[in-house]
Write a protein that holds these residues in place. Sequence first.
Motif, PDB file in Angstrom:
ATOM      1  N   MET A 196       0.829  -1.201   0.000  1.00  0.00           N
ATOM      2  CA  MET A 196       0.000   0.000   0.000  1.00  0.00           C
ATOM      3  C   MET A 196       0.865   1.253   0.000  1.00  0.00           C
ATOM      4  O   MET A 196       0.485   2.282  -0.553  1.00  0.00           O
ATOM      5  N   ALA A 197       2.046   1.163   0.608  1.00  0.00           N
ATOM      6  CA  ALA A 197       2.978   2.291   0.546  1.00  0.00           C
ATOM      7  C   ALA A 197       3.425   2.522  -0.898  1.00  0.00           C
ATOM      8  O   ALA A 197       3.632   3.670  -1.327  1.00  0.00           O
ATOM      9  N   ALA A 198       3.560   1.445  -1.664  1.00  0.00           N
ATOM     10  CA  ALA A 198       3.906   1.584  -3.075  1.00  0.00           C
ATOM     11  C   ALA A 198       2.777   2.241  -3.847  1.00  0.00           C
ATOM     12  O   ALA A 198       3.005   3.048  -4.755  1.00  0.00           O
ATOM     13  N   VAL A 199       1.528   1.906  -3.496  1.00  0.00           N
ATOM     14  CA  VAL A 199       0.375   2.557  -4.119  1.00  0.00           C
ATOM     15  C   VAL A 199       0.399   4.048  -3.820  1.00  0.00           C
ATOM     16  O   VAL A 199       0.191   4.888  -4.709  1.00  0.00           O
ATOM     17  N   ALA A 200       0.672   4.395  -2.556  1.00  0.00           N
ATOM     18  CA  ALA A 200       0.740   5.804  -2.177  1.00  0.00           C
ATOM     19  C   ALA A 200       1.836   6.529  -2.950  1.00  0.00           C
ATOM     20  O   ALA A 200       1.655   7.664  -3.405  1.00  0.00           O
ATOM     21  N   ALA A 201       2.968   5.876  -3.112  1.00  0.00           N
ATOM     22  CA  ALA A 201       4.071   6.499  -3.852  1.00  0.00           C
ATOM     23  C   ALA A 201       3.686   6.745  -5.309  1.00  0.00           C
ATOM     24  O   ALA A 201       4.039   7.773  -5.891  1.00  0.00           O
ATOM     25  N   ALA A 202       2.943   5.798  -5.896  1.00  0.00           N
ATOM     26  CA  ALA A 202       2.521   5.959  -7.291  1.00  0.00           C
ATOM     27  C   ALA A 202       1.521   7.098  -7.450  1.00  0.00           C
ATOM     28  O   ALA A 202       1.462   7.742  -8.495  1.00  0.00           O
ATOM     29  N   LEU A 203       0.735   7.346  -6.405  1.00  0.00           N
ATOM     30  CA  LEU A 203      -0.276   8.411  -6.461  1.00  0.00           C
ATOM     31  C   LEU A 203       0.286   9.785  -6.120  1.00  0.00           C
ATOM     32  O   LEU A 203      -0.412  10.784  -6.268  1.00  0.00           O
TER      33      LEU A 203
END
Length: 416
Positions: A134-141
């Motif tokens: 989910m941290a990777a999702v946040a980074a992508a956003l």
Amino acid sequence: MQTQEQDIVVTAVAPATDKRDTPTRPMLRGDLRIEIFDSMAPLEAEWRALEQDDLASLHQSYDWCVPWVETLRRPLAIIRGSLAGRTAFILPLEIIRSRGVKRAEFIGARHSNINTGLFSPEFLASGALTSIQMAAVAAALRGKADLAILRNVPLEWRGRRSPLTSLSAVENQNHAFQLPFLGSFEASLKQVNAKRRRKKFKHQSRILDAKGGYEHVIAAPDQQDALLDMFFRQKAVRFKEAGLPDVFADDPTQTVLHRLLLRQAKDGFDATLQMHALRLKGEHEGHMAAIAALSRKGDHVICQFASIDESLVAEASPGELLFWLMIERLHREGAGLFDFGIGDQTYKRSWCPVETTQHDLLLPISTAGYAAAAIQRSVTRAKTAIKGNRQLYAFLQRLRARRSAGPAPADESEKD
């Protein structure tokens, strides 16, 4: 190529046709690749494949999202996660800017509930998204949104745990209510006091039969739009009497709902939106005493909205009678679950033995997003506390009604 903290690889991707057909800012963390798309079309085939999952929400289906996207034209941030080159999940999000904060939310979230996202069978079998993922999702956003809010997500839905449970969650102030269908219609009714239900149905039928009768109308393709417009008029009256804002009044929302009427499966029962009504005969020939819009995906049927016209035969409770007729028919057609949607109303509790708690899932992305998430939690918890106190909630509803100089009708509530 630039390497950021936590081994996230950021790659710039040049846009192709129309500058909207390729993902931007792919992210790789371990073997999970996160990409953000700003259009739906490149994902259509895999999107439609994932939505074949029986427990995936209709509200994340491709045909439900298209009219919202094409009508409202908000920026998109559709998240695709892939493992070993195969799509693992899709989270269809749009960007809404409000009070200086950019929120990423499910497409059309204002008019949806029981949201799930879309996940592959293989990913579902592996468990939930991890906090690292989910941290990777946040980074992508990052740069596209300050805060991702996934509203009205049940942490467990029909026996399945949501893969999104690693996100910070706050209980949504509105619960959803369902009637499971059992082997027979009588057995289904026994969950909610079959004797009382049948007695009420016979009483309603006798009242209307004495006035000339009634019939359950399922709108033909050339009748759907007129019936939807009649719903808008009926509902506007009810909202005004209740002192509530009319959530269907704006032109874009009405346009989307009209477009959803056109998206029905040519084979089988599935439909994004289908209009039903209770039409009177005899003394009040042709009068639509109650209207409802149903969506169906697989065995799950959702009542998206409903209205009644109290100017005639209010004593027969036409809305309740229409629900009986729809539920009885759907049971014959093999549906498995009738969903009354969100909002705690007396008539829903009288029909439903199942109450589903939903949560709003929060993923802060920027500093502003962390502040907005804290405010969102506080506001939602306050609303939940107010709605949990029936006396206080009833008092506030009466105040709203007085401001509009009209009495608040029973069983009418706003989805807030």
